[in-house]
Design an enzyme around this catalytic site. Structure first.
Site, PDB file in Angstrom:
ATOM      1  N   GLU A 287      37.238  -7.205  48.666  1.00 57.35           N
ATOM      2  CA  GLU A 287      38.652  -6.817  48.599  1.00 57.35           C
ATOM      3  C   GLU A 287      39.356  -7.436  47.402  1.00 57.35           C
ATOM      4  O   GLU A 287      40.339  -6.900  46.904  1.00 57.35           O
ATOM      5  CB  GLU A 287      39.384  -7.226  49.887  1.00 57.35           C
ATOM      6  CG  GLU A 287      39.447  -6.092  50.889  1.00 57.35           C
ATOM      7  CD  GLU A 287      40.381  -6.347  52.061  1.00 57.35           C
ATOM      8  OE1 GLU A 287      40.409  -5.497  52.938  1.00 57.35           O
ATOM      9  OE2 GLU A 287      41.074  -7.385  52.125  1.00 57.35           O
ATOM     10  N   HIS A 308      11.717  -8.476  55.597  1.00 55.74           N
ATOM     11  CA  HIS A 308      10.871  -7.432  56.183  1.00 55.74           C
ATOM     12  C   HIS A 308      11.594  -6.083  56.217  1.00 55.74           C
ATOM     13  O   HIS A 308      11.145  -5.164  56.891  1.00 55.74           O
ATOM     14  CB  HIS A 308      10.423  -7.857  57.579  1.00 55.74           C
ATOM     15  CG  HIS A 308       9.604  -9.110  57.551  1.00 55.74           C
ATOM     16  ND1 HIS A 308       8.229  -9.109  57.636  1.00 55.74           N
ATOM     17  CD2 HIS A 308       9.970 -10.410  57.383  1.00 55.74           C
ATOM     18  CE1 HIS A 308       7.777 -10.359  57.553  1.00 55.74           C
ATOM     19  NE2 HIS A 308       8.817 -11.158  57.389  1.00 55.74           N
ATOM     20  N   LYS A 422      44.122   4.760  55.609  1.00 51.09           N
ATOM     21  CA  LYS A 422      45.170   4.666  56.634  1.00 51.09           C
ATOM     22  C   LYS A 422      46.118   5.859  56.519  1.00 51.09           C
ATOM     23  O   LYS A 422      46.479   6.477  57.520  1.00 51.09           O
ATOM     24  CB  LYS A 422      45.986   3.372  56.452  1.00 51.09           C
ATOM     25  CG  LYS A 422      45.221   2.105  56.750  1.00 51.09           C
ATOM     26  CD  LYS A 422      46.154   0.909  56.657  1.00 51.09           C
ATOM     27  CE  LYS A 422      45.388  -0.388  56.644  1.00 51.09           C
ATOM     28  NZ  LYS A 422      46.215  -1.539  56.328  1.00 51.09           N
TER      29      LYS A 422
END
Ligand code: PA5
Length: 445
Positions: A287, A308, A422
């Protein structure tokens, strides 16, 4: 070794030491921009002096509120998202007994909500809480974030139904802005105990405020020691030279690597308890730096588990990555590998060795392999997973993030890109004020 150390020995193939040394004046300027508050986003620099300015009285008030919740509740649901969640989650996971929920260790359990919009997650949490004595810490700086607001509405109603409104109000603590936002209004109206998030501290830099400290204290950990560690690192990251300021050095080296084409930084741990520390770090750097078409992409892996799965890519994929390893010097407990007379599994060659010895050899072996494979390796070592060293680590990364953002040429303290989803979501949901955008968004579905 009794403090955090930083080592860049294994970056030599990708950047010449002279390159990093030549950056020192530029890095020193970025540091001064943070220290003196002269750069973009300088109204969000409250975190810089936070550790040394937290008073014993403030810590005591947090510990008292935590004790109150512990006395009333078996479980405390901490509601928040992003910076209002990840710091506490990271520290608690790093310190907690992984299997405590199955052992019953008498501690109040801290669980999290409001960090997603998963209906099944909320349903299952609500069902689990039905016969439990529970309380709520609700954290939101803006006081209006949708995810925590939904979780709080549902769980507050459940708590009030289970114990009545009056008792519920004693078991709810709000952490929010001093005067703004729906949560502040609600806390004042309902008489909840509340703590303030300083206006000049952004979410992802807020773990050393009540945002992080209250849930950590409720989980039973020593917030004074955490802050003490951060204080030491605050002092250690003021100097403008690499030798005495590890955060300055880290910020400079990662930018030197970025400029040399290493666009992805992978934070590596060799301790599963650090998984959420990686999540916290990803948010801090993602951010703060990912903007204006720039930014190192922050990824995180848990080794040896992910050797792995992601090991192949890291060893052999596109050479645009570098690794930053958090190495924990000693485990909290000893577990030796037993001798087996039959030795059918062939493990007797390490019988009598501590499991951590094997882990350390995996760490060294991986480092050599990845460096040989063209992956520069930075290494941060802390003595142990204890509050004081986690405090050092948190402040180290915060300080380096501020310096690094300015080296990159961005404002590290805003997050304009977060608003886009948003806006679309609100338009689709028909939130008042977004009606005129709904048709345009629906046309894109
Ligand atoms: O770092 C940030 O500012 C964000 O990640 C916020 O912490 C997150 O969006 C939550 O915001 P709020 O605390 O206002 O609910």
């Amino acid at each position: 070794m009794d403090k955090l150390t930083f080592d860049i020995t294994n970056t030599a193939g990708a950047i010449a030491p002279a390159t990093v040394n030549d950056m020192q004046p530029e890095a020193a300027k970025a540091l001064a921009t943070v220290e003196e508050g002269t750069g973009a986003g300088n109204d969000y620099l409250g975190w810089v002096g936070l550790p040394s300015s937290i008073t014993d009285e403030q810590l005591e008030a947090i510990n008292m509120a935590a004790a109150q919740l512990q006395n009333h509740c078996e479980i405390v649901v901490t509601i928040g998202i992003g910076g209002s969640y990840l710091g506490a989650k990271a520290v608690i996971e790093a310190l907690a007994d992984t299997f405590a929920p199955y052992r019953g260790d008498g501690r109040t359990k801290v669980v999290f909500a409001g960090q997603n919009i998963g209906e099944d997650y909320l349903f299952e949490l609500s069902r689990m809480l039905r016969d439990k004595k529970f309380g709520i810490i609700v954290i939101s700086k803006s006081g209006t974030t949708t995810e925590p607001a939904i979780a709080f509405r549902i769980l507050r109603e459940q708590l009030e139904q289970q114990v009545g409104k009056e008792e519920a109000s004693k078991r709810i603590v709000a952490v929010t802005d001093a005067s703004h936002g729906a949560l502040r209004t609600m806390a004042d109206k309902e008489g909840y105990t509340s703590f303030e998030i300083p206006g000049n501290v952004g979410g992802r830099f807020s773990v050393l405020t009540p945002v992080g400290l209250l849930p950590i204290a409720v989980a039973g950990y020593d917030i004074k020691a955490l802050v003490e560690g951060a204080r030491r690192m605050e002092q250690a990251t003021k100097a403008a030279d690499y030798a005495s300021n590890p955060a300055l050095y880290y910020a400079a080296v990662r930018n030197a690597l970025y400029r040399a084409g290493k666009k992805i930084e992978i934070l590596v741990n060799f301790n599963p308890k650090l998984h959420y520390f990686g999540e916290w770090w990803k948010q801090l750097y993602g951010e703060s730096e990912g903007k204006d078409g720039k930014g190192i992409f922050p990824a995180a892996v848990d080794f040896s588990t992910d050797l792995h799965s992601m090991g192949q890519w890291i060893q052999d994929g596109e050479r645009t990555i570098f690794e930053t390893v958090i190495s924990v010097e000693r485990p909290e407990h000893e577990m030796l590998i037993p001798t087996d007379d039959e030795n059918l599994d062939g493990l007797n060659y390490i019988a009598g060795r501590a499991v951590d010895h094997v882990n350390k050899m995996a760490e060294i072996g991986t480092r050599i392999a990845h460096v040989d494979g063209g992956v520069p390796n930075l290494r941060i070592t802390i003595p142990a997973l204890q509050e004081t060293y986690l405090g050092e680590l948190i402040y180290f990364f915060e300080k380096a993030c501020g310096i690094s953002g300015y080296l990159l040429g961005v404002n590290p303290f805003n997050q304009p890109g977060v608003e886009d989803y948003k806006r679309n979501m609100f338009a689709l949901l028909g939130k008042p004020g977004y009606e005129d955008q709904t048709a345009a968004i629906k046309a894109k579905i």
